[in-house]
Write a protein that holds these residues in place. Sequence first.
Motif, PDB file in Angstrom:
ATOM      1  N   ASP A   1     -34.907 -21.491  -1.683  1.00 17.61           N
ATOM      2  CA  ASP A   1     -33.513 -21.067  -1.535  1.00 17.61           C
ATOM      3  C   ASP A   1     -33.174 -19.911  -2.468  1.00 17.61           C
ATOM      4  OD1 ASP A   1     -32.970 -22.947   0.284  1.00 17.61           O
ATOM      5  OD2 ASP A   1     -31.732 -24.230  -1.019  1.00 17.61           O
ATOM      6  N   ARG A   2     -33.728 -19.964  -3.655  1.00 25.57           N
ATOM      7  CA  ARG A   2     -33.368 -18.941  -4.650  1.00 25.57           C
ATOM      8  C   ARG A   2     -33.906 -17.572  -4.241  1.00 25.57           C
ATOM      9  NH1 ARG A   2     -33.964 -22.535 -10.267  1.00 25.57           N
ATOM     10  NH2 ARG A   2     -32.039 -23.695  -9.919  1.00 25.57           N
ATOM     11  N   ALA A   3     -35.136 -17.531  -3.789  1.00 23.21           N
ATOM     12  CA  ALA A   3     -35.694 -16.249  -3.321  1.00 23.21           C
ATOM     13  C   ALA A   3     -34.885 -15.755  -2.125  1.00 23.21           C
ATOM     14  CB  ALA A   3     -37.157 -16.426  -2.942  1.00 23.21           C
ATOM     15  N   ALA A   4     -34.487 -16.694  -1.254  1.00 17.19           N
ATOM     16  CA  ALA A   4     -33.761 -16.318  -0.032  1.00 17.19           C
ATOM     17  C   ALA A   4     -32.389 -15.741  -0.365  1.00 17.19           C
ATOM     18  CB  ALA A   4     -33.627 -17.528   0.890  1.00 17.19           C
ATOM     19  N   ILE A   5     -31.695 -16.343  -1.329  1.00 19.70           N
ATOM     20  CA  ILE A   5     -30.339 -15.851  -1.629  1.00 19.70           C
ATOM     21  C   ILE A   5     -30.404 -14.481  -2.304  1.00 19.70           C
ATOM     22  CG2 ILE A   5     -30.050 -17.122  -3.830  1.00 19.70           C
ATOM     23  CD1 ILE A   5     -27.139 -16.955  -1.612  1.00 19.70           C
ATOM     24  N   LEU A   6     -31.399 -14.279  -3.158  1.00 25.29           N
ATOM     25  CA  LEU A   6     -31.538 -12.958  -3.790  1.00 25.29           C
ATOM     26  C   LEU A   6     -31.831 -11.900  -2.725  1.00 25.29           C
ATOM     27  CD1 LEU A   6     -31.626 -11.304  -6.442  1.00 25.29           C
ATOM     28  CD2 LEU A   6     -34.075 -11.768  -6.557  1.00 25.29           C
ATOM     29  N   GLU A   7     -32.693 -12.244  -1.792  1.00 28.85           N
ATOM     30  CA  GLU A   7     -33.076 -11.321  -0.718  1.00 28.85           C
ATOM     31  C   GLU A   7     -31.872 -11.012   0.194  1.00 28.85           C
ATOM     32  OE1 GLU A   7     -35.690  -9.650   0.158  1.00 28.85           O
ATOM     33  OE2 GLU A   7     -35.021  -9.174   2.217  1.00 28.85           O
TER      34      GLU A   7
ATOM     35  N   ASP B   1     -29.359  -8.911  -1.704  1.00 26.76           N
ATOM     36  CA  ASP B   1     -29.898  -7.560  -1.910  1.00 26.76           C
ATOM     37  C   ASP B   1     -29.769  -6.736  -0.635  1.00 26.76           C
ATOM     38  OD1 ASP B   1     -32.493  -5.655  -1.746  1.00 26.76           O
ATOM     39  OD2 ASP B   1     -31.767  -5.828  -3.808  1.00 26.76           O
ATOM     40  N   ARG B   2     -30.108  -7.348   0.495  1.00 32.36           N
ATOM     41  CA  ARG B   2     -30.034  -6.632   1.777  1.00 32.36           C
ATOM     42  C   ARG B   2     -28.587  -6.214   2.060  1.00 32.36           C
ATOM     43  NH1 ARG B   2     -31.060 -10.317   5.557  1.00 32.36           N
ATOM     44  NH2 ARG B   2     -32.863 -11.042   4.434  1.00 32.36           N
ATOM     45  N   PHE B   3     -27.658  -7.145   1.818  1.00 35.43           N
ATOM     46  CA  PHE B   3     -26.234  -6.845   2.035  1.00 35.43           C
ATOM     47  C   PHE B   3     -25.774  -5.702   1.119  1.00 35.43           C
ATOM     48  CE2 PHE B   3     -21.943  -7.335   0.362  1.00 35.43           C
ATOM     49  CZ  PHE B   3     -21.189  -7.245   1.524  1.00 35.43           C
ATOM     50  N   ALA B   4     -26.124  -5.818  -0.164  1.00 40.45           N
ATOM     51  CA  ALA B   4     -25.627  -4.832  -1.143  1.00 40.45           C
ATOM     52  C   ALA B   4     -26.231  -3.456  -0.885  1.00 40.45           C
ATOM     53  CB  ALA B   4     -25.937  -5.303  -2.559  1.00 40.45           C
ATOM     54  N   ARG B   5     -27.499  -3.421  -0.502  1.00 41.58           N
ATOM     55  CA  ARG B   5     -28.163  -2.135  -0.211  1.00 41.58           C
ATOM     56  C   ARG B   5     -27.458  -1.435   0.955  1.00 41.58           C
ATOM     57  NH1 ARG B   5     -33.487  -0.692  -1.414  1.00 41.58           N
ATOM     58  NH2 ARG B   5     -33.831  -2.805  -2.167  1.00 41.58           N
ATOM     59  N   LYS B   6     -27.110  -2.229   1.984  1.00 41.10           N
ATOM     60  CA  LYS B   6     -26.509  -1.632   3.191  1.00 41.10           C
ATOM     61  C   LYS B   6     -25.015  -1.323   3.001  1.00 41.10           C
ATOM     62  CE  LYS B   6     -26.067  -2.628   8.132  1.00 41.10           C
ATOM     63  NZ  LYS B   6     -24.824  -3.339   8.414  1.00 41.10           N
TER      64      LYS B   6
ATOM     65  N   CYS C   1     -27.839 -19.557  -8.531  1.00 40.91           N
ATOM     66  CA  CYS C   1     -27.728 -18.677  -7.355  1.00 40.91           C
ATOM     67  C   CYS C   1     -26.574 -17.690  -7.517  1.00 40.91           C
ATOM     68  CB  CYS C   1     -27.533 -19.510  -6.088  1.00 40.91           C
ATOM     69  SG  CYS C   1     -29.026 -20.430  -5.653  1.00 40.91           S
ATOM     70  N   GLN C   2     -25.509 -18.120  -8.199  1.00 41.39           N
ATOM     71  CA  GLN C   2     -24.396 -17.198  -8.480  1.00 41.39           C
ATOM     72  C   GLN C   2     -24.929 -16.000  -9.278  1.00 41.39           C
ATOM     73  OE1 GLN C   2     -20.634 -17.558 -11.348  1.00 41.39           O
ATOM     74  NE2 GLN C   2     -20.705 -19.241  -9.922  1.00 41.39           N
ATOM     75  N   GLY C   3     -25.757 -16.287 -10.255  1.00 42.80           N
ATOM     76  CA  GLY C   3     -26.359 -15.219 -11.055  1.00 42.80           C
ATOM     77  C   GLY C   3     -27.232 -14.300 -10.214  1.00 42.80           C
ATOM     78  N   LEU C   4     -27.958 -14.875  -9.268  1.00 43.07           N
ATOM     79  CA  LEU C   4     -28.840 -14.053  -8.430  1.00 43.07           C
ATOM     80  C   LEU C   4     -28.031 -13.089  -7.550  1.00 43.07           C
ATOM     81  CD1 LEU C   4     -31.475 -16.734  -7.324  1.00 43.07           C
ATOM     82  CD2 LEU C   4     -31.730 -14.975  -9.091  1.00 43.07           C
ATOM     83  N   VAL C   5     -26.889 -13.559  -7.045  1.00 41.41           N
ATOM     84  CA  VAL C   5     -26.057 -12.680  -6.210  1.00 41.41           C
ATOM     85  C   VAL C   5     -25.535 -11.517  -7.058  1.00 41.41           C
ATOM     86  CG1 VAL C   5     -23.954 -12.528  -4.828  1.00 41.41           C
ATOM     87  CG2 VAL C   5     -25.436 -14.530  -4.608  1.00 41.41           C
TER      88      VAL C   5
ATOM     89  N   ILE D   1     -26.150  -7.510  -6.385  1.00 49.07           N
ATOM     90  CA  ILE D   1     -25.046  -6.556  -6.201  1.00 49.07           C
ATOM     91  C   ILE D   1     -25.126  -5.456  -7.259  1.00 49.07           C
ATOM     92  CG2 ILE D   1     -22.522  -6.308  -6.331  1.00 49.07           C
ATOM     93  CD1 ILE D   1     -22.275  -8.956  -4.825  1.00 49.07           C
ATOM     94  N   ALA D   2     -25.437  -5.841  -8.496  1.00 51.66           N
ATOM     95  CA  ALA D   2     -25.492  -4.858  -9.591  1.00 51.66           C
ATOM     96  C   ALA D   2     -26.604  -3.832  -9.375  1.00 51.66           C
ATOM     97  CB  ALA D   2     -25.692  -5.580 -10.918  1.00 51.66           C
ATOM     98  N   ARG D   3     -27.657  -4.190  -8.686  1.00 47.14           N
ATOM     99  CA  ARG D   3     -28.732  -3.229  -8.402  1.00 47.14           C
ATOM    100  C   ARG D   3     -28.218  -2.028  -7.616  1.00 47.14           C
ATOM    101  NH1 ARG D   3     -33.121  -7.310  -5.679  1.00 47.14           N
ATOM    102  NH2 ARG D   3     -34.084  -8.092  -7.588  1.00 47.14           N
ATOM    103  N   HIS D   4     -27.234  -2.291  -6.751  1.00 47.38           N
ATOM    104  CA  HIS D   4     -26.824  -1.258  -5.796  1.00 47.38           C
ATOM    105  C   HIS D   4     -25.457  -0.662  -6.068  1.00 47.38           C
ATOM    106  CE1 HIS D   4     -30.399  -2.143  -3.551  1.00 47.38           C
ATOM    107  NE2 HIS D   4     -30.112  -3.431  -3.661  1.00 47.38           N
ATOM    108  N   ASN D   5     -24.615  -1.387  -6.814  1.00 50.37           N
ATOM    109  CA  ASN D   5     -23.287  -0.856  -7.102  1.00 50.37           C
ATOM    110  C   ASN D   5     -22.706  -1.639  -8.289  1.00 50.37           C
ATOM    111  OD1 ASN D   5     -20.519  -0.198  -7.093  1.00 50.37           O
ATOM    112  ND2 ASN D   5     -20.568   0.280  -4.911  1.00 50.37           N
ATOM    113  N   SER D   6     -22.910  -1.089  -9.475  1.00 54.00           N
ATOM    114  CA  SER D   6     -22.486  -1.804 -10.685  1.00 54.00           C
ATOM    115  C   SER D   6     -20.967  -1.966 -10.755  1.00 54.00           C
ATOM    116  CB  SER D   6     -22.987  -1.069 -11.937  1.00 54.00           C
ATOM    117  OG  SER D   6     -22.560  -1.730 -13.092  1.00 54.00           O
TER     118      SER D   6
END
Length: 395
Positions: free
Chosen positions: A16-22, A25-30, A76-80, A84-89
Amino acid sequence: MRTTGDDNVEFELSGDRAAILETADRFARKELAPLFSRMDAEEWWPEDVMRKIGAAGLIGVAVENSLGGAGLDFFCQGLVIQAIARHNSSVGLSYATHENLFVNNLYRNGTPAQQEKYLPHCIRGEMIGALGMTEPGAGSDAIGSMATVARREGDHYILDGRKLFITNGPIADVMIIYAKTAKELGAKGVSAFLVEKGFPGFSVAQTLSKMGNRGSPTGELVFERCRVPVENLLGQENKGIAIMMSGLDLERAIVGAHTLGIAERALELAVEYAKSRVQFGKPIASFQMVQGMLADMYVAVESMRRMVYYTLARCNGMREGEGGRGEIHKLTAATVLLCGRSLMEVCDNALQIHGGMGYMWEMEVNRLYRAAKIFEIGAGTNEIRRLIIAGELLS
Ligand SMILES: Cc1cc2nc3c(=O)[nH]c(=O)nc-3n(C[C@H](O)[C@H](O)[C@H](O)COP(=O)(O)OP(=O)(O)OC[C@H]3O[C@@H](n4cnc5c(N)ncnc54)[C@H](O)[C@@H]3O)c2cc1C
């Protein structure tokens, strides 16, 4: 000695943790990366962005399904936030404030009626939350110097005071505001209130212009005989300190996740640039001094990742009354201290590798460099973090 947390410390994420980060990440990148440049240049907050994050199921990560949340956990909150911070701080700062300082705090400390009233709207991103602790005269000494007061008058509390540097303050619909209900009791006389922007006596005095994270609105708030219904007291009267201190520990773990996301992106940008920029007839990546900077950045990022994931796991399921002291207090302070310093080093190296281009305002690496400094100041400065760690070591 451990006082809290789960045993599921994963340094390599799976399930689950890998899935939520992924997913995040996909959402934030797009959706979020394309907004970052304009948000920074124009100090622009895109009005629909929180609703989009809500629609993607990324708000209320640790909140139970019956209130509209994702029913996951604090890790998981931390992973989200990392994603998000990777793509828009800038969105990351506003989102982390909404998700952690407001939604998570209300979920941990609110009555069922308060949760039902606000959480579903906040989780859909229809309402934006903020938290007001800092004041013009009360920064590091947030409690001792707090001048905002609340007096009970019938079925209302009357708030008077000002709050400064409040993330989301200018756009917030509802805020957790700390005020003194019994000045003579010092730290034991602080209470927390849920204040809506429409309550009489509330206003935003100014929106502040910042060096970084410029798309995340920061403001000064004013309370002039602001009328707050008694049912909007969060927790018990004069017991706000426990909410504040445990909230600050969780905030420090979350700030760590935010810095990790930025640092990952800075390293990615530096590697790309080092491979593509040619000097002396070769990519600059072929020069060992540039390689040295990349290696130092990698060490910093991976140290941050281990510390952040370990701390998120330790904070998972933190019980009422925990936090604000002991192991978890020391660990979260240590995490944010390490992460703040490491992020500065990573962003400095990333900008250095970009040479003169890195100094240009509109470059993404420049935006990250400017965004980084707040993480040595907010949620307790580096000095306060060291005081906390030393205090626990010597207690
Ligand atoms: C962009 C931004 C967003 C923010 N968002 C929020 C928010 O949403 N909600 C909120 O409540 N607050 C928020 N803050 C406030 C933030 O938490 C404070 O700025 C921070 O706690 C420091 O307080 P101060 O700025 O008043 O600095 P001061 O407390 O005035 O400190 C100035 C310097 O003195 C040092 N210092 C102070 N006391 C000691 C001591 N005892 N020993 C050694 N050194 C000391 C500090 O470390 C610092 O270097 C935000 C701030 C910024 C800049």
